[in-house]
Design a protein around this motif. Structure first.
Motif, PDB file in Angstrom:
ATOM      1  N   ASN A  78       0.983  -1.202  -0.027  1.00  0.00           N
ATOM      2  CA  ASN A  78       0.066  -0.114  -0.197  1.00  0.00           C
ATOM      3  C   ASN A  78       0.786   1.372  -0.069  1.00  0.00           C
ATOM      4  O   ASN A  78       0.464   2.333  -0.581  1.00  0.00           O
ATOM      5  CB  ASN A  78      -0.960   0.001   1.237  1.00  0.00           C
ATOM      6  CG  ASN A  78      -2.058  -1.174   1.233  1.00  0.00           C
ATOM      7  OD1 ASN A  78      -2.295  -1.498   0.118  1.00  0.00           O
ATOM      8  ND2 ASN A  78      -2.134  -1.800   2.342  1.00  0.00           N
ATOM      9  N   ARG A  79       1.972   1.184   0.455  1.00  0.00           N
ATOM     10  CA  ARG A  79       2.957   2.428   0.575  1.00  0.00           C
ATOM     11  C   ARG A  79       4.351   2.304  -0.318  1.00  0.00           C
ATOM     12  O   ARG A  79       4.690   3.218  -0.524  1.00  0.00           O
ATOM     13  CB  ARG A  79       3.323   2.279   2.225  1.00  0.00           C
ATOM     14  CG  ARG A  79       2.140   2.927   3.200  1.00  0.00           C
ATOM     15  CD  ARG A  79       2.952   3.099   4.472  1.00  0.00           C
ATOM     16  NE  ARG A  79       3.858   1.827   4.995  1.00  0.00           N
ATOM     17  CZ  ARG A  79       4.815   1.941   5.090  1.00  0.00           C
ATOM     18  NH1 ARG A  79       5.669   2.724   4.854  1.00  0.00           N
ATOM     19  NH2 ARG A  79       5.481   0.908   5.691  1.00  0.00           N
ATOM     20  N   GLN A  80       4.407   0.916  -0.799  1.00  0.00           N
ATOM     21  CA  GLN A  80       5.578   0.863  -1.455  1.00  0.00           C
ATOM     22  C   GLN A  80       5.330   0.101  -2.816  1.00  0.00           C
ATOM     23  O   GLN A  80       4.801  -0.934  -2.925  1.00  0.00           O
ATOM     24  CB  GLN A  80       6.722  -0.138  -0.483  1.00  0.00           C
ATOM     25  CG  GLN A  80       7.073   0.573   0.787  1.00  0.00           C
ATOM     26  CD  GLN A  80       8.104  -0.252   1.576  1.00  0.00           C
ATOM     27  OE1 GLN A  80       7.734  -1.353   1.797  1.00  0.00           O
ATOM     28  NE2 GLN A  80       9.220   0.321   1.758  1.00  0.00           N
TER      29      GLN A  80
END
Lengths: 351, 351
Positions: free
Chosen positions: A283-285
């Motif tokens: 989700n972030r990377q």
């Protein structure tokens, strides 16, 4: 000179056709792992012993930075375990670079006997398997296993010059930047509660796939082959392990492996995980299908699996690091990509 | 689950600081070697099990030809020893190519568990050392060690495109085309008269040399370091061996090693030989300083040293295969060339 012996006095340490049984399971004295900024920012970051601020580590090249990472991991591991490097009998090391130059140049600086290995991203379990044999067999008292990978050295070696900034398909994986070192000993040293009990070396399995941007699918059949042979040899199954962790099948390859295991009559369930999925936060990377590289299973082992074994949250883990054995040349020559997986059983020895 | 043991019941199989002692020396069941046209025409040609007419072996690329050579050597070795491939527990293999693709693709075709190694041209003794440990330790009954190199795959990988036909300086060596396979067993099988008794794994030694056209000088200090440590650990000297053979120091590096050994107080004399010098005939074959490559020590072992051991003309041989651990990238980055040498003691067991 001695005479020929018909049969050796040595006890046989083999279970089934393919699996080694470690008579006196070598104990993990300690593990240390270092990682790059991306790995540090991911879910495993908190478990790393050191996170670098950049990918160059003050060196002149990424290749030299990777050598530095491996040396750092080994030195940190010595410090954590209280075992001086000079007391370590052998270094078993591997990485992804041509002529495994990271390992060899690190071995030059570490200055202890060195056995160089190549198993692509399967290096962590290949090294642990051989090292466990050396210790259990009485050939060494203390050994260190080290692996490394570096996103930028691997990217430009296997794929394109990094300046090219080529777009990668969603099935592609992100080579982890980091290094892990594990010290094994034949006695209680450092942590000394987790032992290596079984090793199943893999066969090379080729599913005739040719897409170097989908290594997970190519390696999945090799992981399944090794897991099935390990289960057959040992009489174990998923229920005997708290975790069965593949190395870097990632989000494309791991479901394929799970499905193949189901077809073979096993129920992998939640215990069947993959280090390539765990290493980054999707989700972030933006790492596409997930992590890869020798450091992928190395970091997840050091940051998550081993600490949980040490704390007693896990009793038994089967680490099945996976490797795609192609090279840039074999891809250019239209060869398919053979995969391999080596399995190592890690177990709390005081339970 | 078992309990932590303070000290293992396993007998210690270590002599001195660095040397393994094989308690039940694994026996060489047999050796097979194949070579290219140049190797076939040289002094070792008569001892080869097969000489190819050309360097392509009917394949589409030299790389595929090298894979074929390694498979041929392993199959020939199985045939000579009467041991079916399916009975061989593990393949330990190495070669010079990026990602050791020769070994991995050969392992795919051979379809037995595979441990990939890289030690540059030191692969023969690195593999024999690990394989001997696996057999003596009771982890395997029968193993095969295979190495290969191919002049044309190595030339274009390490140096220039072969079409370029660049001139090489006199210190350059000629990468041998060929493959050698050795089967070790824990029982009398095949020939079964020569055992591996000691193994001394090497440290990486860097003499700060940077000329990739003079690998012999760069590797000589590593060979000397390993030989001296082997002697110190075992209490042996040159007089205890009929032959001490380095891998591929060739005509430039070998005299340097001899001089360094003299300076250390030893008299190497005629027993100290080099496979890189023996592989080709300098009067008839224009190979500059001599041979190199994994197959260099492999072919000399198979064609000359092992047959003489088997016939009883030699009793004890110390094989010290040598490797230069650089890559094209490290040379371009102005790194020096680290060397390594692993020593394996071969001994007639019925004398």
């Amino acid at each position: 000179m001695s005479t020929v012996q018909a049969l050796p006095a040595t006890r046989r340490r083999r279970q089934g056709k393919y699996t080694f049984y470690l008579e006196n399971p070598p104990l993990i004295a300690g593990i240390a792992a270092v990682g790059g900024p991306v790995e540090g920012a991911g879910p495993m970051g908190a478990g790393l012993d050191h996170v670098y601020n950049d990918n160059l580590l003050g060196q002149k090249s990424w290749e030299q930075a990777e050598v530095r990472m491996m040396c750092d991991a080994v030195h940190l591991c010595c410090r954590k375990t209280g075992i001086p490097l000079q007391q370590v009998d052998i270094l078993f090391a591997s990485d992804l670079l041509n002529q495994i130059v990271t390992s060899s140049y690190a071995a030059r600086d570490l200055d202890i006997p060195y056995v160089g290995l190549f198993g692509a991203c399967s290096g962590m379990s290949e090294g642990l398997g051989l090292a466990a044999m050396a210790v259990d067999g009485g050939y060494a008292d203390t050994v260190v296993v080290a692996v490394s990978s570096h996103h930028l050295t691997a990217e430009r070696q296997y794929r394109f010059p990094t300046e090219f900034a080529g777009q990668r398909p969603p099935t592609a994986q992100w080579t982890a930047t980091g290094s892990t070192a594990v010290i094994l000993a034949n006695r209680k040293a450092g942590d000394g509660v987790v032992g290596i009990t079984h090793v199943t070396f893999g066969r090379v399995i080729d599913a005739s796939l040719k897409n170097p941007y989908d290594m997970g699918s190519a390696m999945a059949p090799a992981a399944v082959d090794t897991i099935l042979r390990h289960f057959k040899d040992t009489g174990r199954s998923f229920s005997d392990y708290d975790v069965v962790a593949t190395g870097d099948l990632a989000r494309v390859g791991h479901p394929i492996a799970a499905e193949m295991l189901q077809e073979a009559g096993y129920d992998p369930g939640d215990r069947f995980i993959d280090c390539g999925i765990l290493l980054y936060d999707p989700n972030r990377q933006d790492v596409h299908a997930g992590g890869s590289g020798c450091a992928c299973s190395g970091i997840v082992l050091a940051s998550d699996l081993y600490p949980r074994l040490r704390r007693g949250e896990l009793k038994r883990v089967l680490l099945v690091a996976t490797g795609s054995l192609h090279s840039k040349i074999t891809i250019q020559q239209k060869e398919s990509m053979p995969g391999i997986a080596h399995a190592v059983a890690l177990e709390r020895m005081d339970a």
